[in-house]
Write a protein that holds these residues in place. Sequence first.
Motif, PDB file in Angstrom:
ATOM      1  N   ASP A 210       0.807  -1.228   0.000  1.00 42.47           N
ATOM      2  CA  ASP A 210       0.000   0.000   0.000  1.00 42.47           C
ATOM      3  C   ASP A 210       0.837   1.273   0.000  1.00 42.47           C
ATOM      4  O   ASP A 210       0.361   2.330  -0.406  1.00 42.47           O
ATOM      5  CB  ASP A 210      -0.970   0.014   1.193  1.00 42.47           C
ATOM      6  CG  ASP A 210      -2.127  -0.963   0.972  1.00 42.47           C
ATOM      7  OD1 ASP A 210      -2.238  -1.492  -0.152  1.00 42.47           O
ATOM      8  OD2 ASP A 210      -2.886  -1.208   1.924  1.00 42.47           O
ATOM      9  N   LEU A 212       3.268   1.984  -1.907  1.00 35.65           N
ATOM     10  CA  LEU A 212       3.738   2.353  -3.245  1.00 35.65           C
ATOM     11  C   LEU A 212       2.705   3.219  -3.962  1.00 35.65           C
ATOM     12  O   LEU A 212       1.499   2.952  -3.880  1.00 35.65           O
ATOM     13  CB  LEU A 212       3.982   1.094  -4.096  1.00 35.65           C
ATOM     14  CG  LEU A 212       5.149   0.179  -3.697  1.00 35.65           C
ATOM     15  CD1 LEU A 212       5.156  -1.055  -4.590  1.00 35.65           C
ATOM     16  CD2 LEU A 212       6.475   0.918  -3.809  1.00 35.65           C
ATOM     17  N   THR A 213       3.163   4.232  -4.689  1.00 36.02           N
ATOM     18  CA  THR A 213       2.242   5.010  -5.523  1.00 36.02           C
ATOM     19  C   THR A 213       1.925   4.184  -6.779  1.00 36.02           C
ATOM     20  O   THR A 213       2.657   3.241  -7.108  1.00 36.02           O
ATOM     21  CB  THR A 213       2.887   6.339  -5.978  1.00 36.02           C
ATOM     22  OG1 THR A 213       3.999   6.018  -6.815  1.00 36.02           O
ATOM     23  CG2 THR A 213       3.345   7.171  -4.785  1.00 36.02           C
ATOM     24  N   ALA A 214       0.869   4.571  -7.488  1.00 37.76           N
ATOM     25  CA  ALA A 214       0.488   3.854  -8.719  1.00 37.76           C
ATOM     26  C   ALA A 214       1.644   3.883  -9.720  1.00 37.76           C
ATOM     27  O   ALA A 214       1.913   2.884 -10.405  1.00 37.76           O
ATOM     28  CB  ALA A 214      -0.769   4.487  -9.306  1.00 37.76           C
ATOM     29  N   GLN A 216       4.906   4.161  -9.045  1.00 34.46           N
ATOM     30  CA  GLN A 216       5.983   3.258  -8.576  1.00 34.46           C
ATOM     31  C   GLN A 216       5.629   1.807  -8.892  1.00 34.46           C
ATOM     32  O   GLN A 216       6.467   1.024  -9.357  1.00 34.46           O
ATOM     33  CB  GLN A 216       6.194   3.433  -7.063  1.00 34.46           C
ATOM     34  CG  GLN A 216       6.946   4.685  -6.680  1.00 34.46           C
ATOM     35  CD  GLN A 216       6.896   4.928  -5.160  1.00 34.46           C
ATOM     36  OE1 GLN A 216       5.906   4.605  -4.491  1.00 34.46           O
ATOM     37  NE2 GLN A 216       7.960   5.501  -4.631  1.00 34.46           N
TER      38      GLN A 216
END
Length: 264
Positions: A210, A212-214, A216
């Motif tokens: 969770d 991580l950004t989209a 990443q």
Amino acid sequence: MKNKKYNLRLLENKVCVIVGAASVRSIGYATAALFAAHGAKLVLLDVVMNEQIAADLTTSLAHEIGHTPELIAVKCDICSAADCDKAIQAAIAQFGTIDCLVNCAGIVKSSGMLSITEQEYDTMLDVNLKGTFNICKSALKIFTTNQSGVIVNLASLAAQRGGGLVGGAHYAASKGGVISLTRSIAREFAPFGIRANVICPAMIETNMLDGLTAAQLKDVISTIPLKRVGKAIELAGSCLFLASDLSGFTTGATIDVNGGIHIH
Ligand SMILES: NC(=O)c1ccc[n+]([C@@H]2O[C@H](COP(=O)([O-])OP(=O)(O)OC[C@H]3O[C@@H](n4cnc5c(N)ncnc54)[C@H](O)[C@@H]3O)[C@@H](O)[C@H]2O)c1
């Protein structure tokens, strides 16, 4: 008569302790569901376990596998050796013995080496490595008496590749310790009929990703040969193999479940 060799209920009546199963998105929960579907009795441990979580897990597992599994859920902080002993004793009181331990408990933090504080380092090692040591030791006391038992520990790709896609140096070091610890257990306890193996997952879709950004996540997926993240149930499948007699001659092994991102 059914040939036992081909019995597809791979864990019939086996008492399986699964640590780190409080979230329905976790690897521990997926493992609990798959094990229960294969006839296991469950002992679910987690530091956040309470009556509400236990009730929700029971309902969810019943929905998933089509019957209510035999289970107890116990609050246990694996950082405490006393807690681990108490949890295993609760399992013995309920089911008479334990046959298998799958340790999926763990914490992760992504930080550069120079920003990791002494406190953060200690907490990481306490949960991921000392906690694994504690719960394995509590289970091994029973397994040596029984002259049988199976341990499955979860390490990480981070331990193999020099740091995590998620997780800093302290996380990677703690998981490297889990690999070494598991191999030591495998060697020391093999003469007692006890097996121990370790799994190195990467990029399994749970709460752990969770952070991580989209963007990443997209970047990482582009580097995974299978071009996707893994599902918790795919990790549970490896746990089932290692917990069952299918892997009866496998001990001290490190199993990669990583979509091919680290082939070595
Ligand atoms: N998800 C991934 O991509 C991934 C990758 C590599 C390794 N792993 C490892 O797999 C294991 C399972 O991870 P997950 O993705 O299901 O994570 P998760 O966060 O969903 O589950 C971990 C569980 O461990 C419990 N826990 C934390 N500290 C504890 C303690 N002191 N005592 C008892 N329980 C404690 C948490 O409450 C949580 O329920 C972890 O060891 C993790 O490091 C996961």
